[in-house]
Design a protein around this motif. Structure first.
Motif, mmCIF file in Angstrom:
data_model
loop_
_atom_site.group_PDB
_atom_site.id
_atom_site.type_symbol
_atom_site.label_atom_id
_atom_site.label_comp_id
_atom_site.label_asym_id
_atom_site.label_seq_id
_atom_site.Cartn_x
_atom_site.Cartn_y
_atom_site.Cartn_z
ATOM 1 N N ARG A 7 -8.033 -9.692 47.656
ATOM 2 C CA ARG A 7 -9.223 -9.975 46.838
ATOM 3 C C ARG A 7 -9.010 -9.270 45.499
ATOM 4 N N ILE A 8 -8.826 -10.064 44.447
ATOM 5 C CA ILE A 8 -8.449 -9.526 43.142
ATOM 6 C C ILE A 8 -9.541 -9.830 42.116
ATOM 7 N N ARG A 69 -22.958 -7.615 38.767
ATOM 8 C CA ARG A 69 -22.335 -8.367 39.848
ATOM 9 C C ARG A 69 -20.834 -8.074 39.918
ATOM 10 N N MET A 70 -20.204 -7.940 38.761
ATOM 11 C CA MET A 70 -18.786 -7.631 38.728
ATOM 12 C C MET A 70 -18.520 -6.242 39.312
ATOM 13 N N SER A 76 -15.842 -4.322 46.947
ATOM 14 C CA SER A 76 -15.256 -5.035 48.087
ATOM 15 C C SER A 76 -13.887 -5.633 47.775
ATOM 16 N N ALA A 77 -13.435 -5.500 46.537
ATOM 17 C CA ALA A 77 -12.135 -6.044 46.161
ATOM 18 C C ALA A 77 -11.009 -5.118 46.614
ATOM 19 N N ASP A 78 -9.788 -5.659 46.587
ATOM 20 C CA ASP A 78 -8.620 -4.842 46.894
ATOM 21 C C ASP A 78 -8.033 -4.196 45.648
ATOM 22 N N ALA A 117 -15.541 2.916 42.814
ATOM 23 C CA ALA A 117 -15.054 1.957 43.812
ATOM 24 C C ALA A 117 -13.727 2.388 44.440
ATOM 25 N N ARG A 118 -13.001 3.292 43.738
ATOM 26 C CA ARG A 118 -11.719 3.816 44.218
ATOM 27 C C ARG A 118 -10.718 2.693 44.516
#
Length: 383
Positions: A7-8, A69-70, A76-78, A117-118
């Motif tokens: 997820r990018i 939203r971004m 939750s992104a990688d 978000a780390r």
């Protein structure tokens, strides 16, 4: 074995109807891989969705309205990727915006991604600069020191990173990974038939130069030079706007302004909407005269010789990379019209030789660009 899906969050300057920026987006998602799920920002989400779907699994958010939203998506992104373009820079006065607005926005996003978000962060094939002030340099250092992987597209950007204490890797501009077939997709029949007649010049102009006070004198000199060349080698100028709309003084406006200054040179108006439209126009021309970087990159891949109107550092660096620095004029300072006339006439006389040179140089850069993307893919899938 199928590469793992990631997820990018992929950020850049999208949806501003700038053919070069949209081509970068297409290039990056193609090279990174269609197996990933992407969240992409755009100033016109509907436009960008239509461009990318169904070839890519992509969610598109509004750059201006969906920033919260971004940030939520980053949790939750990688990973977070910034792709191509002059990302780390102070804005020119001609844009009418605060010179640090882009740097401040990017600093906020990168800091959130790393500290809240780390998530790992990459900036791939970017330009760094201009950075003319202590504030700009400080912001750039704060941004880049938090990025895990930095690849830059020219030597000047690499030198700037080193001066900031940043470990960066020099790679070609991302679009050099493309070939003729990619630029001209979807495939068409063939090039326009070549006939005897005037030299067909694809011409691009961009108002956003380092020194806006030089703009009107530059247009006068350019018109005078084209008239001077036309009196010795009949020309037919074909407008190549790379950005239509979104801002004042877009490429159509400034090309029309130049056309009004031409008295004898035939001027053919075009409004290409996609990179394939622009590539076909370039392919069917004898030479390109351009400010915009990606018009010059496309021309080189297609083997069309360019005369470079250098309006900022990234274009000057591209001319050096392609080995055509001697076929370049800096439009931020006054120049002798005869210098431009002589340069264009010399290019016309040697266009086959220059064509072979830039095609060969682009082929070498393509191999390097594709290797750099292999490394970027390995980095992304290893996160």
């Amino acid at each position: 074995m199928t590469a793992p899906s990631r997820r990018i969050v992929f950020l850049g300057t999208h949806g501003q109807y700038n053919i070069g920026d949209e081509l970068l987006l297409e290039t990056f998602l193609t090279q990174l891989g269609s197996q990933h799920r992407y969240l992409v920002n755009s100033y016109d989400p509907a436009f960008t969705r239509a461009q990318l779907r169904p070839r890519f699994d992509v969610e598109v958010i509004d750059t201006g309205a969906d920033r919260l939203r971004m940030l939520r998506a980053l949790r939750s992104a990688d990973l977070l990727v910034f792709g191509g373009g002059s990302i780390i820079k102070e804005l020119y006065a001609s844009t009418g915006r605060n010179p640090y607005s882009t740097l401040a926005m990017i600093l906020g996003v990168v800091t959130f991604a790393r500290r809240i978000a780390r998530k790992p962060v990459a900036m791939l094939n970017i330009g760094v600069g201009p950075l003319r002030t202590r504030t700009g340099l400080w912001l750039a250092r704060r941004i880049l020191s938090q990025v895990d992987l930095v690849t830059v597209r020219d030597q000047k950007s690499l030198d700037t990173c080193r001066g900031l204490g940043i470990d960066a890797i020099l790679v070609p501009d991302a679009v050099f990974s493309a070939d003729d077939a990619f630029l001209l997709q979807p495939a068409d029949d063939s090039a326009a038939p070549r006939t005897e007649g005037p030299v067909r010049v694809a011409l691009n102009l961009n108002f956003d130069i380092e020194n806006p006070e030089a703009w009107e004198p530059f247009l006068d000199r350019l018109a005078e030079a084209l008239e001077g060349v036309h009196s010795r080698h009949p020309l037919e100028v074909h407008a190549l706007p790379m950005q239509i709309g979104f801002k004042q003084h877009d490429d159509v406006d400034v090309l029309d302004d130049l056309a009004r200054r031409l008295t004898t040179v035939p001027f053919v108006r075009h409004e290409p909407r996609t990179h394939a439209d622009a590539a076909r126009l370039i392919r069917d021309s004898d030479l390109l005269v351009s400010e915009r970087l990606h018009a010059i990159v496309m021309a080189s891949i297609l083997g069309v010789p360019s005369f470079v109107l250098a309006y900022d550092v990234k274009v000057r660096e591209l001319a050096k990379t392609l080995g055509i620095a001697e076929r370049t004029i800096d439009i931020n300072d006054p120049f002798d019209v005869s210098t431009l006339v002589d340069g264009l006439i010399d290019l016309i006389a040697h266009r086959e030789e220059v064509s072979a040179h830039v095609r060969s140089r682009s082929a070498a850069l393509r191999e390097t660009a594709r290797r750099s993307f292999e490394e970027a893919r390995s980095w992304a899938t290893g996160r």
